[in-house]
Design a protein around this motif. Sequence first.
Motif, mmCIF file in Angstrom:
data_model
loop_
_atom_site.group_PDB
_atom_site.id
_atom_site.type_symbol
_atom_site.label_atom_id
_atom_site.label_comp_id
_atom_site.label_asym_id
_atom_site.label_seq_id
_atom_site.Cartn_x
_atom_site.Cartn_y
_atom_site.Cartn_z
ATOM 1 N N ALA A 57 -47.295 -44.788 27.808
ATOM 2 C CA ALA A 57 -48.562 -43.935 28.080
ATOM 3 C C ALA A 57 -49.652 -44.689 28.738
ATOM 4 O O ALA A 57 -50.164 -44.177 29.902
ATOM 5 C CB ALA A 57 -48.791 -43.022 27.037
ATOM 6 N N HIS A 58 -49.942 -45.459 28.012
ATOM 7 C CA HIS A 58 -51.050 -46.700 28.864
ATOM 8 C C HIS A 58 -51.047 -47.137 30.202
ATOM 9 O O HIS A 58 -51.793 -47.112 31.044
ATOM 10 C CB HIS A 58 -51.382 -47.794 27.685
ATOM 11 N N SER A 59 -49.587 -47.695 30.201
ATOM 12 C CA SER A 59 -49.260 -48.230 31.478
ATOM 13 C C SER A 59 -49.419 -47.054 32.470
ATOM 14 O O SER A 59 -49.727 -47.159 33.789
ATOM 15 C CB SER A 59 -47.796 -48.803 31.463
ATOM 16 N N ALA A 60 -48.930 -45.804 32.220
ATOM 17 C CA ALA A 60 -48.665 -44.682 33.211
ATOM 18 C C ALA A 60 -50.138 -44.398 33.518
ATOM 19 O O ALA A 60 -50.451 -44.045 34.786
ATOM 20 C CB ALA A 60 -47.800 -43.547 32.622
ATOM 21 N N ALA A 61 -51.068 -44.283 32.378
ATOM 22 C CA ALA A 61 -52.377 -43.997 32.886
ATOM 23 C C ALA A 61 -53.018 -45.168 33.726
ATOM 24 O O ALA A 61 -53.872 -44.543 34.598
ATOM 25 C CB ALA A 61 -53.354 -43.823 31.392
ATOM 26 N N GLU A 62 -52.726 -46.081 33.474
ATOM 27 C CA GLU A 62 -53.259 -47.314 34.481
ATOM 28 C C GLU A 62 -52.738 -47.140 35.842
ATOM 29 O O GLU A 62 -53.705 -47.261 36.895
ATOM 30 C CB GLU A 62 -52.977 -48.732 33.652
ATOM 31 N N THR A 63 -51.589 -46.828 35.839
ATOM 32 C CA THR A 63 -50.964 -46.580 37.480
ATOM 33 C C THR A 63 -51.681 -45.452 38.042
ATOM 34 O O THR A 63 -52.041 -45.516 39.093
ATOM 35 C CB THR A 63 -49.407 -46.605 37.321
ATOM 36 N N VAL A 64 -51.734 -44.379 37.405
ATOM 37 C CA VAL A 64 -52.185 -43.267 37.920
ATOM 38 C C VAL A 64 -53.820 -43.354 38.278
ATOM 39 O O VAL A 64 -54.259 -43.180 39.321
ATOM 40 C CB VAL A 64 -52.338 -41.843 36.912
ATOM 41 N N LYS A 65 -54.353 -44.173 37.364
ATOM 42 C CA LYS A 65 -55.987 -44.506 37.564
ATOM 43 C C LYS A 65 -56.014 -45.522 39.134
ATOM 44 O O LYS A 65 -56.775 -45.292 39.777
ATOM 45 C CB LYS A 65 -56.591 -45.230 36.455
#
Length: 116
Positions: A57-65
Motif C-alpha cells: 500500500a505504501h509503495s502504491a501510494a508513492e507511485t500514485v503520488k
Amino acid sequence: MAQTKLNVVDDSLESQISELRSQIASLSKSVSSRAGAISEEASDFVDEAKGRVQRAAHSAAETVKAQSQNVVEAVRENPATATSVLTVVGALGFALGYFVANASTQHKSSSLYRWR
C-alpha cells in the motif's frame, strides 16, 4: 460365585475406564500443544501478511503520488495542450453519452418492444 464374576467384570470395567480417562487426558494435552503451535504459526503468518500489505500500500501510494506530480508538472509546462486534451475528452464523453441515450430511446420505441 455370581458375585465374584460381577466383581471381576466391575473391576475390569473400572480399569478400562481409568485407562480411557488417562488416554483422553494424554490426547487432550497433545491437541492442546498442537493447537498452541498452530495458533503461533497462524499469528506469524498474519503478521507477515499484514506487513506485506502495508508495504504494498505504501509503495502504491508513492507511485500514485509520483505520477500525479508528473501530471501536474506537464500541465504547468503545457497549459494550452492540457486544456485542449480536456476539451476533447469532455466532447467525446458528451457525444458518447448522447449516442447511448439516443440508442436506448430508439430501442424502447421499436416495434418489438411495443409487442412485449
